[in-house]
Design a protein around this motif. Structure first.
Motif, PDB file in Angstrom:
ATOM      1  N   ALA A 147       0.825  -1.211   0.000  1.00 59.56           N
ATOM      2  CA  ALA A 147       0.000   0.000   0.000  1.00 59.56           C
ATOM      3  C   ALA A 147       0.857   1.259   0.000  1.00 59.56           C
ATOM      4  O   ALA A 147       0.515   2.259  -0.644  1.00 59.56           O
ATOM      5  N   VAL A 148       1.968   1.232   0.715  1.00 57.63           N
ATOM      6  CA  VAL A 148       2.890   2.366   0.731  1.00 57.63           C
ATOM      7  C   VAL A 148       3.480   2.579  -0.659  1.00 57.63           C
ATOM      8  O   VAL A 148       3.539   3.715  -1.157  1.00 57.63           O
ATOM      9  N   LEU A 149       3.903   1.512  -1.308  1.00 58.98           N
ATOM     10  CA  LEU A 149       4.449   1.623  -2.662  1.00 58.98           C
ATOM     11  C   LEU A 149       3.406   2.172  -3.618  1.00 58.98           C
ATOM     12  O   LEU A 149       3.697   3.053  -4.450  1.00 58.98           O
ATOM     13  N   GLU A 150       2.181   1.675  -3.523  1.00 57.08           N
ATOM     14  CA  GLU A 150       1.105   2.156  -4.383  1.00 57.08           C
ATOM     15  C   GLU A 150       0.870   3.652  -4.196  1.00 57.08           C
ATOM     16  O   GLU A 150       0.710   4.398  -5.166  1.00 57.08           O
ATOM     17  N   ALA A 151       0.838   4.077  -2.947  1.00 58.85           N
ATOM     18  CA  ALA A 151       0.586   5.489  -2.653  1.00 58.85           C
ATOM     19  C   ALA A 151       1.708   6.373  -3.175  1.00 58.85           C
ATOM     20  O   ALA A 151       1.462   7.465  -3.718  1.00 58.85           O
ATOM     21  N   MET A 152       2.953   5.923  -3.037  1.00 58.85           N
ATOM     22  CA  MET A 152       4.082   6.720  -3.491  1.00 58.85           C
ATOM     23  C   MET A 152       4.105   6.838  -5.017  1.00 58.85           C
ATOM     24  O   MET A 152       4.349   7.922  -5.563  1.00 58.85           O
ATOM     25  N   TYR A 153       3.831   5.735  -5.718  1.00 54.59           N
ATOM     26  CA  TYR A 153       3.794   5.788  -7.178  1.00 54.59           C
ATOM     27  C   TYR A 153       2.622   6.635  -7.664  1.00 54.59           C
ATOM     28  O   TYR A 153       2.740   7.376  -8.646  1.00 54.59           O
ATOM     29  N   ALA A 154       1.481   6.536  -7.001  1.00 61.38           N
ATOM     30  CA  ALA A 154       0.312   7.317  -7.393  1.00 61.38           C
ATOM     31  C   ALA A 154       0.572   8.811  -7.221  1.00 61.38           C
ATOM     32  O   ALA A 154       0.183   9.621  -8.065  1.00 61.38           O
TER      33      ALA A 154
END
Length: 222
Positions: free
Chosen positions: A62-69
């Motif tokens: 979820a952290v990776l998703e948020a950072m890429y988004a």
């Protein structure tokens, strides 16, 4: 005190958990990050962390998703349509490179995920959704440049994006080892200015169409 506030503000709790987890994962990696430390920093408890994200690994994804988004939102917010094609490429490149320098935690997470060979990113269908708008923005700019004759028509947008991003990524990700190895500090404004100008010129030179009468062999090494 924590649980009543959690019930009143579930989105706030989720946001605090993500922020605390981003700090932990970018500093200590997936294996070194502690769930109890994340919960404490988020002013909640471990039960709520598992309620929202199911597992430590789920929170990491979820952290990776948020950072890429967030990165994608930053880039697609650029207004490139009103710029000349070469100026648009320059603006996009500088925006991406500036983002890397301003968000070293993002690069730390990427580096950590590379240690895991990308297997956690592969779990997320949201990553493709995040990067696609950026590629579409670049593809439209390249097409506009080809239509005006400023750019070649055979440029692969994805390959060009990877090359562009790599230029900025390498300097930020390796800033400490570069300083130790070659003695130049690429966090200093003068060093950044010089290498940025060179990189932009290299990108634009690649995009320019071949001169009339030139053959493909003119651009091949012996």
């Amino acid at each position: 005190m924590t649980e009543p506030r959690t019930k009143r503000d579930p989105e706030g709790t989720r946001r605090r958990i993500l922020e605390a987890a981003t700090q932990q994962f970018s500093t200590y990696g997936l294996s070194g990050a502690r769930v109890d430390a994340i919960a404490t920093a988020a002013d909640t408890n471990e039960r709520m962390l598992y309620y929202y994200f199911q597992s430590k690994e789920g929170l990491y994804v979820a952290v990776l998703e948020a950072m890429y988004a967030e990165f994608a939102r930053h880039e697609v917010s650029l207004d490139l349509a009103g710029l000349q094609p070469a100026a648009a490429i320059r603006t996009l490149a500088l925006s991406i490179w500036d983002y890397f320098r301003a968000n070293p935690r993002w690069l730390n997470l990427v580096n950590n995920e590379n240690l895991h060979e990308g297997r956690y990113l592969e779990r997320s269908p949201k990553l493709t959704e995040a990067i696609s708008p950026v590629i579409d923005l670049l593809r439209a700019t390249l097409a506009r440049g080809a239509a005006t004759g400023d750019f070649r028509a055979d440029v692969d947008a994805l390959d060009f994006y990877v090359t562009l991003a790599a230029m900025g990524y390498y300097l930020v990700s390796n800033r400490f080892t570069l300083r130790a190895f070659i003695g130049r500090d690429y966090t200093e404004a003068s060093a950044i200015e010089g290498v940025t100008e060179m990189q932009v010129k290299m990108l634009i030179a690649y995009l320019q169409p071949a001169s009339p009468g030139a053959s493909p062999s003119d651009f091949m090494y012996p």
